[in-house]
Motif scaffolding. Structure first.
Motif, PDB file in Angstrom:
ATOM      1  N   VAL A   1       0.841  -1.202   0.000  1.00 33.82           N
ATOM      2  CA  VAL A   1       0.000   0.000   0.000  1.00 33.82           C
ATOM      3  C   VAL A   1       0.878   1.255   0.000  1.00 33.82           C
ATOM      4  N   GLN A   2       1.961   1.222   0.807  1.00 35.45           N
ATOM      5  CA  GLN A   2       2.882   2.360   0.871  1.00 35.45           C
ATOM      6  C   GLN A   2       3.519   2.635  -0.490  1.00 35.45           C
ATOM      7  N   MET A   3       3.948   1.574  -1.166  1.00 35.32           N
ATOM      8  CA  MET A   3       4.557   1.723  -2.493  1.00 35.32           C
ATOM      9  C   MET A   3       3.531   2.232  -3.510  1.00 35.32           C
ATOM     10  N   TRP A   4       2.296   1.791  -3.357  1.00 38.42           N
ATOM     11  CA  TRP A   4       1.220   2.297  -4.230  1.00 38.42           C
ATOM     12  C   TRP A   4       1.069   3.814  -4.047  1.00 38.42           C
ATOM     13  N   LEU A   5       1.101   4.264  -2.786  1.00 31.18           N
ATOM     14  CA  LEU A   5       0.976   5.697  -2.504  1.00 31.18           C
ATOM     15  C   LEU A   5       2.136   6.469  -3.135  1.00 31.18           C
TER      16      LEU A   5
ATOM     17  N   CYS B   1       1.378   9.950   6.483  1.00 33.20           N
ATOM     18  CA  CYS B   1       0.526   9.457   7.579  1.00 33.20           C
ATOM     19  C   CYS B   1      -0.905   9.994   7.481  1.00 33.20           C
ATOM     20  N   VAL B   2      -1.041  11.308   7.268  1.00 34.83           N
ATOM     21  CA  VAL B   2      -2.376  11.912   7.276  1.00 34.83           C
ATOM     22  C   VAL B   2      -3.189  11.453   6.070  1.00 34.83           C
ATOM     23  N   ILE B   3      -2.552  11.335   4.906  1.00 32.60           N
ATOM     24  CA  ILE B   3      -3.307  10.937   3.718  1.00 32.60           C
ATOM     25  C   ILE B   3      -3.828   9.509   3.868  1.00 32.60           C
TER      26      ILE B   3
END
Length: 642
Positions: free
Chosen positions: A215-219, A520-522
């Motif tokens: 998910v982090q890499m997608w972001l 973090c917020v997004i």
């Protein structure tokens, strides 16, 4: 190999008849007293934990083949134990133990424990009467706690009447204590045994397991996509920086928020708390002796650095985070701010976030500086006044006035400043400023809003005279993105900082504008808007093939098939341990997210072929797959994948 093993000798309490011996009816009756034909997953876990050691491994395999939360069919349990020794007495005892009623003890998610710790850190109960800031923080903390306990009750499916905030808080503290004792090795283990290590990451930091990391890499991919779409180039710098960079920008007090230390060469260094000073250092390296930048101007750079800041953790704020930065260096015109705001709004739209969900507040430090000066406040007081005004949304006008008076700002001047902060439109601000300040900065904001309408993102923008961004180095237009429901802290922020490069030694003033956008917020916003399930579906583990050998003798041939497919550009997962049942191999391939399984079996391999079964697109479960010659396998799979 398993089929050739000698049959075990039956002993007292153990049976060997298929599938569970003569006492299978007793076991089935205890497992399925309701006659529904299946066992609830959580109950199955409790039973497995209580089973005799000799049966535990087999039972664990059955659990692993079932998705967490799904019921387990009785027939699957019986077939799973086929050919195994069964301790009937031990099984019945485990079922009885698992079904014993226990004192209600709620279990909390790791994310809930972390969120609770972050809320606790938001404010501490002061001794005596709280200051206005402390009172505001305590109020915000109380609201956060109420919302948190509501979400916990909703997940657990309990009512507030039975589980009040106070009762839940007590249970949570007990759970935290139990968790801590387990981590410290105080959970009743043998005396003298080594204490277990703390499995949690350091406070304010995060582990990224493969699911979360996807998910982090997608972001990050979404951020990179927008950066490149707008013609920006990606850059990076060491996470370890000179501490002096940050002291010069923000003063000696910034060290209280830094992970700084003296290295073994005696240099004062720090883990970077932000990226802008590194950018300034790199821009200076691009200058010649005359102070001219040797690169093509304007510089349009972006980065997604990991940043470290020692501060109180709360929802959407960690001590370690990643921040998407986009900066434009070398343009004085408001078109630079326009381009950055367009990039931010494009990013939101790509994620499915609309102007109904978020807004971007716009103001100008030039206008504010003129208003503060017109109010009779000395120029050297401008930066401290900005820091106080920046708290307006958090502590309210009365507390802001009180703090301004403490800074020796006359009451009439404080009133004039707050009147300007209440302006709802640029025209209203222009009318108030007419004849008192240079109207150039006001016209600059009007131009920005006009261009935004042409660009198609005007609905995101809101003029807000109270937005000042507390950092002293901003010199022109500033902006701050917020969620319209008011649940989260600022999503991103930025503005113009024309004097920062000069602060580090540039002979000429270099116009710069940029923004920082934390990860973090997004992520919290995606959860709030219920967009995360879609992201999880998009980032779910996927491979083109799982190659499954029939037995160990065929593992080598299976490797050659996997190599052939990988060389052709396919993603391939090898089944490391051949399964004694074909359906178990299919089950693994399905859970691994494979589109197809390639089965390497003796008969087919003798004919220089393999069996390929499609696991997706509504494939017929009864279809055993197609036998495909090795010579045409790659070509056939490329055609099938189109």
């Amino acid at each position: 190999e398993l089929r050739d093993r000698p049959r075990p000798i039956a002993s007292k309490g153990l049976t060997k008849t298929s599938p569970m011996g003569a006492d299978s009816s007793k076991i089935v009756g205890s497992l399925d007293s309701g006659g529904v034909g299946c066992v609830e997953y959580k109950r199955a876990v409790r039973i497995v934990d209580a089973l005799p050691k000799k049966m535990y491994a087999t039972a664990q395999k059955i659990l692993q083949q079932t998705s967490e939360g799904d019921n387990i069919e009785i027939k699957s349990i019986l077939s799973g134990f086929e050919g195994s020794r069964i301790d009937t007495r031990g099984v019945l005892g485990a079922i009885k133990k698992a079904d014993q009623p226990k004192e209600i003890c709620l279990e909390f998610l790791d994310s809930e424990v972390q969120q609770s710790n972050e809320i606790d850190a938001m404010a501490k109960k002061p001794q005596g009467r709280p200051s206005p800031e402390e009172a505001a923080a305590l109020k915000k903390q109380k609201q956060a706690k109420a919302k948190f306990f509501d979400s916990v009750r909703s997940r657990l499916g309990v009512e507030k009447k039975s589980w009040s905030d106070k009762k839940l808080a007590k249970q949570l503290e007990q759970y935290k204590t139990t968790l801590k004792n387990k981590q410290e090795g105080k959970d009743g283990g043998a005396s003298g045994s080594k204490a277990s290590i703390n499995l949690e990451p350091p406070s304010g930091t995060r582990d990224f397991f493969p699911r979360e990391y996807a998910v982090q890499m997608w972001l990050f991919d979404q951020m990179r996509k927008v950066g490149k779409q707008y013609g920006f180039s990606e850059y990076d710098a060491p996470v370890l920086e000179h501490a002096e960079l940050y002291k010069r920008k923000a003063g000696e007090e910034i060290t209280q928020q830094m992970y700084n230390f003296i290295d073994k060469e005696g240099a004062e260094v720090t883990l970077r708390p932000e990226m802008t000073p590194s950018l300034a250092r790199m821009v200076l390296k691009c200058m010649d002796e005359a102070g001219e930048i040797r690169e093509l101007l304007p510089l349009k750079w972006f980065s997604i650095p990991q940043c470290w800041r020692f501060e109180t953790t709360q929802r959407g704020r960690k001590r370690e985070h990643y921040q998407w930065n986009m900066d434009i260096v070398g343009t004085k015109e408001v078109t630079a701010e326009l381009e950055l705001l367009a990039a931010v709004t494009t990013f939101f739209k790509n994620l499915g976030i609309s102007a109904k969900d978020v807004g971007i507040k716009i103001n100008s430090r030039k206008v504010l500086g003129a208003i503060v000066e017109a109010a009779g406040v000395p120029k050297e007081m401008f930066a401290p006044v900005c820091v106080i005004i920046d708290k307006l949304d958090k502590i309210g006008p009365e507390c802001v006035t009180a703090e301004l008076l403490e800074k020796q700002v006359p009451e009439e001047s404080a009133r004039m400043i707050l009147t300007a902060m209440k302006c709802k439109t640029i025209d209203e601000l222009a009318k108030l400023c007419e004849g008192k300040v240079d109207m150039g900065a006001v016209e600059e904001m009007k131009t920005l809003f006009s261009y935004a309408e042409h660009y198609g993102f005007l609905d995101f923008l809101i003029f807000d005279a109270s937005v000042v961004r507390g950092l002293a180095y901003y010199t022109g237009i500033v902006f701050e993105c917020f969620d319209r429901r008011g649940e989260l802290r600022a999503i991103c922020g930025g503005g113009r900082y024309d004097r920062l490069i000069s602060l580090y030694g540039s002979q000429k003033q270099v116009p710069c504008v940029g923004f920082g956008f934390g990860d973090c917020v997004i992520m919290e916003l995606l959860k709030e808007l219920k967009l995360l399930p879609k992201v999880l579906a998009e980032t779910k583990r996927k491979v083109d093939f799982v190659v499954a050998p029939y037995n160990k003798a065929l593992f080598g041939p299976a490797c050659s098939v996997a190599a052939m497919l990988r060389e052709a550009g396919f993603t391939v997962d090898m089944l490391m341990e051949p399964q004694r049942k074909v359906r178990m191999a299919f089950s693994y391939a399905d859970r691994a997210g494979a589109d197809r399984i390639v089965f390497v079996a003796p008969d087919e391999w003798d004919q220089k072929a393999v069996t390929v079964k499609n696991l997706r697109d509504g494939a017929d479960e009864k279809n055993k797959g197609d036998m495909i010659p090795l010579a045409s396998l790659v070509e056939a799979m490329k055609k099938a994948s189109k």
